[in-house]
Design an enzyme around this catalytic site. Structure first.
Site, PDB file in Angstrom:
ATOM      1  N   LYS A   1      -9.973  18.996  48.536  1.00  0.00           N
ATOM      2  CA  LYS A   1      -9.503  18.583  47.201  1.00  0.00           C
ATOM      3  C   LYS A   1      -7.975  18.566  47.110  1.00  0.00           C
ATOM      4  O   LYS A   1      -7.390  17.636  46.558  1.00  0.00           O
ATOM      5  CB  LYS A   1     -10.071  19.513  46.125  1.00  0.00           C
ATOM      6  CG  LYS A   1     -11.556  19.376  45.885  1.00  0.00           C
ATOM      7  CD  LYS A   1     -11.980  20.023  44.575  1.00  0.00           C
ATOM      8  CE  LYS A   1     -11.533  21.447  44.427  1.00  0.00           C
ATOM      9  NZ  LYS A   1     -12.124  22.363  45.441  1.00  0.00           N
TER      10      LYS A   1
ATOM     11  N   THR B   1      -5.866  18.171  49.514  1.00  0.00           N
ATOM     12  CA  THR B   1      -5.375  17.062  50.340  1.00  0.00           C
ATOM     13  C   THR B   1      -5.512  15.739  49.588  1.00  0.00           C
ATOM     14  O   THR B   1      -4.612  14.890  49.628  1.00  0.00           O
ATOM     15  CB  THR B   1      -6.153  17.005  51.668  1.00  0.00           C
ATOM     16  OG1 THR B   1      -6.143  18.301  52.258  1.00  0.00           O
ATOM     17  CG2 THR B   1      -5.522  16.032  52.637  1.00  0.00           C
TER      18      THR B   1
ATOM     19  N   ARG C   1      -2.272  24.915  42.083  1.00  0.00           N
ATOM     20  CA  ARG C   1      -2.199  26.364  41.950  1.00  0.00           C
ATOM     21  C   ARG C   1      -1.395  26.972  43.098  1.00  0.00           C
ATOM     22  O   ARG C   1      -1.345  26.415  44.188  1.00  0.00           O
ATOM     23  CB  ARG C   1      -3.605  26.976  41.946  1.00  0.00           C
ATOM     24  CG  ARG C   1      -4.395  26.705  40.701  1.00  0.00           C
ATOM     25  CD  ARG C   1      -5.791  27.305  40.804  1.00  0.00           C
ATOM     26  NE  ARG C   1      -6.599  26.638  41.819  1.00  0.00           N
ATOM     27  CZ  ARG C   1      -7.764  27.079  42.249  1.00  0.00           C
ATOM     28  NH1 ARG C   1      -8.254  28.217  41.784  1.00  0.00           N
ATOM     29  NH2 ARG C   1      -8.453  26.419  43.139  1.00  0.00           N
TER      30      ARG C   1
ATOM     31  N   LYS D   1      -9.229  31.853  54.712  1.00  0.00           N
ATOM     32  CA  LYS D   1      -8.964  30.440  54.430  1.00  0.00           C
ATOM     33  C   LYS D   1      -7.708  29.925  55.113  1.00  0.00           C
ATOM     34  O   LYS D   1      -7.663  28.800  55.603  1.00  0.00           O
ATOM     35  CB  LYS D   1      -8.847  30.236  52.913  1.00  0.00           C
ATOM     36  CG  LYS D   1      -8.679  28.776  52.506  1.00  0.00           C
ATOM     37  CD  LYS D   1      -8.639  28.638  50.997  1.00  0.00           C
ATOM     38  CE  LYS D   1      -8.475  27.181  50.579  1.00  0.00           C
ATOM     39  NZ  LYS D   1      -8.400  27.025  49.119  1.00  0.00           N
TER      40      LYS D   1
ATOM     41  N   ALA E   1     -11.363  30.596  40.731  1.00  0.00           N
ATOM     42  CA  ALA E   1     -12.259  29.686  40.013  1.00  0.00           C
ATOM     43  C   ALA E   1     -13.648  30.257  39.808  1.00  0.00           C
ATOM     44  O   ALA E   1     -14.348  29.859  38.881  1.00  0.00           O
ATOM     45  CB  ALA E   1     -12.351  28.356  40.750  1.00  0.00           C
TER      46      ALA E   1
ATOM     47  N   PHE F   1     -13.063  24.785  43.360  1.00  0.00           N
ATOM     48  CA  PHE F   1     -14.449  24.691  43.825  1.00  0.00           C
ATOM     49  C   PHE F   1     -15.146  23.419  43.331  1.00  0.00           C
ATOM     50  O   PHE F   1     -14.503  22.389  43.169  1.00  0.00           O
ATOM     51  CB  PHE F   1     -15.218  25.952  43.442  1.00  0.00           C
ATOM     52  CG  PHE F   1     -14.682  27.197  44.092  1.00  0.00           C
ATOM     53  CD1 PHE F   1     -14.394  27.220  45.452  1.00  0.00           C
ATOM     54  CD2 PHE F   1     -14.435  28.348  43.358  1.00  0.00           C
ATOM     55  CE1 PHE F   1     -13.896  28.362  46.064  1.00  0.00           C
ATOM     56  CE2 PHE F   1     -13.934  29.490  43.966  1.00  0.00           C
ATOM     57  CZ  PHE F   1     -13.663  29.501  45.318  1.00  0.00           C
TER      58      PHE F   1
ATOM     59  N   PHE G   1     -13.643  11.421  58.195  1.00  0.00           N
ATOM     60  CA  PHE G   1     -13.349  12.075  59.467  1.00  0.00           C
ATOM     61  C   PHE G   1     -13.666  11.112  60.609  1.00  0.00           C
ATOM     62  O   PHE G   1     -14.459  10.171  60.448  1.00  0.00           O
ATOM     63  CB  PHE G   1     -14.183  13.357  59.609  1.00  0.00           C
ATOM     64  CG  PHE G   1     -13.737  14.474  58.699  1.00  0.00           C
ATOM     65  CD1 PHE G   1     -12.978  15.530  59.198  1.00  0.00           C
ATOM     66  CD2 PHE G   1     -14.064  14.471  57.346  1.00  0.00           C
ATOM     67  CE1 PHE G   1     -12.564  16.559  58.367  1.00  0.00           C
ATOM     68  CE2 PHE G   1     -13.657  15.489  56.511  1.00  0.00           C
ATOM     69  CZ  PHE G   1     -12.896  16.549  57.027  1.00  0.00           C
TER      70      PHE G   1
ATOM     71  N   TRP H   1      -5.247  12.013  55.091  1.00  0.00           N
ATOM     72  CA  TRP H   1      -5.013  13.139  55.996  1.00  0.00           C
ATOM     73  C   TRP H   1      -4.328  12.660  57.283  1.00  0.00           C
ATOM     74  O   TRP H   1      -3.429  13.308  57.797  1.00  0.00           O
ATOM     75  CB  TRP H   1      -6.343  13.826  56.332  1.00  0.00           C
ATOM     76  CG  TRP H   1      -6.193  15.007  57.246  1.00  0.00           C
ATOM     77  CD1 TRP H   1      -5.793  16.273  56.919  1.00  0.00           C
ATOM     78  CD2 TRP H   1      -6.424  15.017  58.667  1.00  0.00           C
ATOM     79  NE1 TRP H   1      -5.769  17.076  58.038  1.00  0.00           N
ATOM     80  CE2 TRP H   1      -6.151  16.326  59.127  1.00  0.00           C
ATOM     81  CE3 TRP H   1      -6.844  14.053  59.590  1.00  0.00           C
ATOM     82  CZ2 TRP H   1      -6.281  16.693  60.460  1.00  0.00           C
ATOM     83  CZ3 TRP H   1      -6.971  14.419  60.927  1.00  0.00           C
ATOM     84  CH2 TRP H   1      -6.689  15.728  61.352  1.00  0.00           C
TER      85      TRP H   1
END
Length: 729
Positions: free
Chosen positions: A180, A182, A204, A215, A434, A465, A553, A582
């Site tokens: 999200k 990205t 954020r 993460k 979240a 999320f 991808f 990306w």
């Protein structure tokens, strides 16, 4: 307007010219106005008589017709002055930014995020600020690449129309990642750097816990990220530290107050709370406010009766009801339950407590929802930390700590300005969890950005999320606090995440992906699209157009991509667009940007999911049934008791912030796809009164993450020669 006729010199000296945007000087001696009185960037228009008249000798020799010529000159100068002022006013309204975008040269294969970040040379932040219309005195610079933006900007641009408001949400998260952040960065890079549309990203601030835990960094990824990424991920401008300090000051005040009330008489407490200073005893402002709340309308400390003194000094906190916990911004599982007060100096006052992670603090939720410094002070004062022995709420205001909390938060309330890889602006501000809080960046960052982009610009912000958690809270909590109306939702999905929702095998961290995720499997994709369809339906509950962004991808086949886009459109999405930002930067999200621009101009019938006037239990039921797909809810006796207490205390009309696992639409993380027919268990109900919401706990929720066996910090290092950070991502 500074005119000698209206302002004699001594009065002119007292005039606050440094606040003016345009200064018109009508003095015969314009040099009498020192340059130091006028702020940089001010437009100065001189209308001195020497400039508005011809030579006096020539005037005496000219017939009266010459005076008319002179009058015409004066009129022309005045008309020119008016036109100059009109041009200045227009320059303060919407305009295309004079933005110098940074060039990208994407490599293949795509290097690591930190290598990409380090290969780009960011603009100096003061240059970026000027490009987007910020004035010199509206920013506070922190180093070369980040700056705080002052809230005074909102007053200057209060009459400017807002831009379009875009929310990025996602399908139910999987360990495979959806991207999200990205997408958020790629979209604004496309809008600004490639379509020449003013746009802002609002993100954020990442917590140190996930950064050093599982993460890793959270600045976007690939060629769509915020730079410098190490600045973004480490400390930033210290907002989380300010929250930690404020939170723990309040926690210390609670225990100290209980100790002092347990060990002192009313008179001794009163003498210490209202001491004699230089022979005079007086109440502080916050103590006078407490007296008024107690119905004691006295200002002289010597006039209180013994009963009034007792009411004033005794909060009578019931230790078993304390909900305010200490915080630290580290994943420290051994602080999930602690015992405080074991030193002999604490007179045997021992109780069980816990630490939460700093970003789970109510102060973080307040920072994200506040609309001004005054609003933040009021919210901080309203925070309920416990109940007294009569069952009434005890607040931070009762403890006398509101002003001190506001002082600790006075800089944290200002959004931080950074930039993307392509030199477009980003606000980084606040970072509530979240699955515990509402999981959205700050209202203030969004409001300021919406003014800066202008009415034809875009502000893209991100929800935490899946759409069932972050987006639902964005609409029902954040939009209520801000009064802002969203224009469009971008729903992020990936082929491989949908395969997991379609029944694909579990993923083990560090292990190679199984062939189901790397080879074409249209059946798994079709099965998993049920989750995407459900999230589109959730968005439609709020009446906002939705565009699906499919992060592509290398392992995705064209047939899989086409299938997802086809199903998304059939399910009600305005459009569904494959994205390659990306690997290609903003250029890879141009089609997404065009789809968002088109959807933002569609009819918008935004509405909230529920009325605040409904009972607490009914609001919880609406979210459970309409958003999660539950058959019904089931409250534990403790949860039911808390609902009754909050209703009696007058908190029943607040919105609901569900604390639930993000890994499933249900309360069971292993349930992928679209679970149905389940009963949603509500184990407890708590309240964040300062932030302004009730939060039910669904099942078991942890407010302190733990470190895994091999945390990210194994890979993070610092070169002592170059001072370069390595291993963040």
């Amino acid at each position: 307007v500074a005119s000698e006729h209206f302002w004699p010199k001594k009065k002119l000296e007292r005039l606050s010219l440094h606040h003016a945007d345009v200064v018109v000087v009508g003095s015969t001696k314009p040099d009498d106005v020192p340059v130091s009185w006028i702020k940089p960037g001010t437009t100065v228009i001189s209308c001195s008589r020497d400039l508005l008249s011809v030579n006096k000798q020539q005037q005496n020799n000219k017939p009266k017709e010459g005076l008319r010529e002179n009058d015409e000159i004066i009129c022309l100068v005045r008309i020119n002055m008016v036109k100059n002022m009109e041009r200045w006013i227009q320059s303060q309204q919407y305009r295309k930014w004079d933005l110098h975008c940074l060039k990208l040269q994407p490599l293949s294969p795509v290097p690591s995020d930190i290598e990409i970040s380090r290969a780009q040379s960011p603009k100096a932040v003061d240059v970026l600020a000027k490009e987007i219309g910020l004035l010199t005195d509206e920013i506070e610079i922190y180093g070369q690449t980040k700056a705080k933006v002052r809230l005074s900007l909102l007053e200057r641009l209060k009459d400017q129309p807002d831009g379009k408001y875009v929310l990025v949400a996602g399908i139910t998260p999987t360990p495979l990642g959806e991207g999200k952040s990205t997408v958020t960065i790629g979209l604004v890079q496309a809008l600004t750097a490639h379509l020449n549309i003013n746009s802002f990203a609002c993100l954020r601030q990442p917590s140190q816990g996930p950064t050093f835990g599982v993460k890793g960094g959270a600045a976007g990824g690939g060629y769509a990220q915020v730079i410098p990424m190490e600045e973004f991920n480490l400390h930033l401008t210290g907002d989380i530290h300010a929250i930690t300090a404020a939170n723990n000051l309040l926690a210390a005040a609670i225990d100290a107050r209980i100790l002092h009330e347990n060990t002192q008489s009313d008179k001794a407490l009163y003498n210490r709370l209202v001491p004699v200073v230089n022979g005079v005893r007086g109440f502080s402002a916050i103590q006078l406010a407490r007296l008024r709340r107690l119905g004691i309308n006295k200002t002289d400390p010597g006039t209180l009766t013994e009963e009034e003194m007792s009411k004033f000094v005794r909060l009578d906190i019931d230790p078993s009801t304390i909900t305010w916990q200490r915080v630290v911004d580290t994943n420290d599982r051994f602080l999930r339950k602690i015992t405080v007060g074991q030193a002999n100096t604490e007179k045997g006052f021992v109780r069980q407590a816990q630490f939460d992670i700093a970003v789970a603090s109510e102060i973080m939720a307040i920072l994200a929802l506040t609309t001004s410094l005054q609003d933040m002070k009021e919210r901080l004062g309203k925070m309920v930390v416990a109940n007294d022995k009569n069952g009434e709420p005890v607040t931070a205001e009762d403890l006398g700590v509101t002003g001190a909390l506001a002082v600790l938060m006075k800089d944290a309330i200002k959004p931080t300005l950074m930039q993307t890889l392509e030199g477009t602006p980003v606000f980084v501000h606040a970072g509530p969890f979240a699955n515990i809080a509402h999981g959205n960046s700050s209202v203030l960052a969004d409001k300021i950005a919406l003014k800066l982009v202008g009415e034809r610009g875009f502000v893209v912000t991100e929800a935490g999320f899946g759409a069932d958690i972050g987006m639902e809270k964005f609409f029902n909590i954040k939009c209520r606090a801000s009064g802002l109306v969203p224009s469009v939702v971008v729903l992020v999905a990936t082929v491989r995440a949908l395969k997991m929702h379609g029944g694909g095998p579990n993923v083990t961290a560090g292990a190679p992906l199984k062939k189901e995720y790397t080879e074409e499997n249209l059946q798994l994709v079709a099965n998993g699209c049920c989750n995407l369809q459900k999230q589109i339906q959730i968005t439609q509950l709020f009446g906002v157009p939705v565009v699906v962004a499919l992060n592509v991808f290398q392992t995705d086949s064209p047939a899989e991509v086409d299938l997802v886009c086809k199903i998304a459109k059939q399910s009600g999405a305005s459009d569904a667009v494959p994205c390659n930002h990306w690997s290609a930067g903003g250029r890879g999200a141009v089609k997404l940007a065009q789809a968002v621009e088109k959807a933002a101009n569609q009819k918008n019938s935004f509405k909230y999911l529920y009325s605040l006037e409904l009972p607490i239990v009914e609001k919880i039921r609406i979210i459970a049934q309409k958003v999660y797909g539950a058959q019904d809810i089931e409250l534990s006796p403790a949860a039911q008791s808390q609902v009754e207490r909050y209703t009696r205390q007058g908190f029943g009309n607040l919105p609901i912030c569900m604390a639930k696992t993000h890994l499933s639409l249900s309360h069971q993380p292993e349930q992928k796809g679209v679970p149905t027919g389940f009963i949603l268990p509500i184990s407890d109900v708590r309240a964040s009164i300062g932030a302004g919401f009730i939060y039910p706990l669904v099942g078991t929720m942890s407010t302190m993450p733990g470190l895994p066996t091999r945390p990210c910090f194994y890979d993070i290092d610092l070169d002592p020669i170059t001072e370069q950070v390595t291993g963040l991502f």
